[in-house]
Design an enzyme around this catalytic site. Structure first.
Site, short mmCIF file in Angstrom:
data_model
loop_
_atom_site.label_atom_id
_atom_site.label_comp_id
_atom_site.label_asym_id
_atom_site.label_seq_id
_atom_site.Cartn_x
_atom_site.Cartn_y
_atom_site.Cartn_z
N GLY A 1 -2.01 7.03 -2.00
CA GLY A 1 -3.42 6.81 -1.14
C GLY A 1 -4.02 5.63 -1.79
CG ASN A 2 -4.82 3.59 -5.18
OD1 ASN A 2 -5.24 2.47 -5.31
ND2 ASN A 2 -5.60 4.58 -5.80
CG HIS B 1 -1.86 1.22 1.29
ND1 HIS B 1 -3.05 1.21 0.80
CD2 HIS B 1 -1.72 2.48 1.65
CE1 HIS B 1 -3.59 2.48 0.85
NE2 HIS B 1 -2.62 3.25 1.44
CB CYS B 2 1.83 3.63 -2.58
SG CYS B 2 2.59 5.20 -2.86
CG PHE B 3 0.59 5.25 3.74
CD1 PHE B 3 -0.45 5.35 4.22
CD2 PHE B 3 1.51 4.26 3.81
CE1 PHE B 3 -0.96 4.32 5.23
CE2 PHE B 3 1.18 3.13 4.88
CZ PHE B 3 -0.12 3.26 5.30
#
Ligand SMILES: [Zn+2]
EC number: 2.3.1.225
Length: 263
Positions: free
Chosen positions: A115-116, A110-112
């Protein structure tokens, strides 16, 4: 969980703020300074070349940022709920992301900052986003160093000049020798340097995993590497013309994930 959800909102806002500040500094400080250079030739002046290169890097960074969000991994609703239905879903590459609250196929992480979740559908755009963000930041740092060198008459010929710039400029700022705008650019130099290196490292690590045919999630779970040639693994993400896919990010080179999406 609340802290992670908050980070999922703050991190994209932070990224967009840095992008906006970089654009403003390039347009209103670095480019006008280059146009003042009396030695510059009219055709292919440094300002024109700098503007074109920065536009190419920033367009690809922001374009791929949008595509990472747009091409988010498939939501496998069918995998949620009863254990029997969950067992029908492909494993072990599927993963339930608690932040996105959905099950994604061939989950990586999950890439903050976007946000995805990152999976097979947006991996190509994610790698290119990291690559072009790194290049845009390092290039902005070089342009910023040239600007500071010109306005403050500082030489960066010595290898340690960049490291000693911050402490010396802070003392000069409080004595009034360095303006607020110049101090802000100096602070941005270090931020660009840090983001540029971090994104470059992340991009290299992600490319290594792609070459091995592994996802970050599979590494965490200890899943064995698929015995396939590295070219096949690269083609799965970047398409058959993978080199063209790396150099021209917006060009659809028909990766496996694109084909699956079109079906
Ligand atoms: Zn997620």
């Amino acid at each position: 969980m609340l802290a992670l959800r908050l980070l999922n909102v703050v991190a994209p806002a932070y990224f967009l703020c840095i992008a906006l500040v970089t654009l403003v500094l390039q347009l209103f400080l670095f480019l006008p300074r280059m146009r003042e250079d009396p030695t510059a030739a009219r055709l292919f002046s440094p300002a024109l070349l700098h503007g074109a290169l920065f536009l190419f890097l920033s367009t690809n960074a922001l374009g791929n940022y949008v595509l990472v969000i747009q091409n988010s991994p498939d939501d496998l609703d069918a995998c949620q709920g009863a254990e029997a239905r969950r067992a029908l879903c492909p494993s072990p590459s599927t993963h339930f992301c608690r932040v996105c609250a959905r099950v994604t196929l061939r989950h990586d992480h999950h890439c903050f900052f976007t946000g995805n979740c990152i999976g097979s559908r947006n991996m190509r755009n994610f790698v290119l986003f990291c690559l072009y963000t790194s290049l845009a930041c390092l290039y902005s740092m070089v342009a910023g160093v040239a600007y500071i060198s010109a306005v403050l008459s500082i030489s960066f010929a010595h290898p340690l000049a960049f490291l000693t710039l911050l402490p010396t400029s802070i003392s000069q700022f409080f004595s009034g020798a360095v303006l607020g705008s110049e101090m802000f650019v100096i602070l941005m130099l270090y931020l660009w340097f840090a983001i540029g290196l971090a994104c470059a490292g992340f991009c290299c690590h992600q490319l290594l995993l792609i070459l091995r045919g592994q996802t970050r999630h599979q590494v965490r779970k200890g899943v064995a590497v698929r015995a396939r040639p590295w070219r096949k693994n690269l083609q799965e993400v970047f398409g058959k013309r993978w080199l063209l896919g790396l150099l021209v990010p917006m060009f659809n080179v028909g990766s496996e994930s694109c084909k699956q999406r079109d079906k």
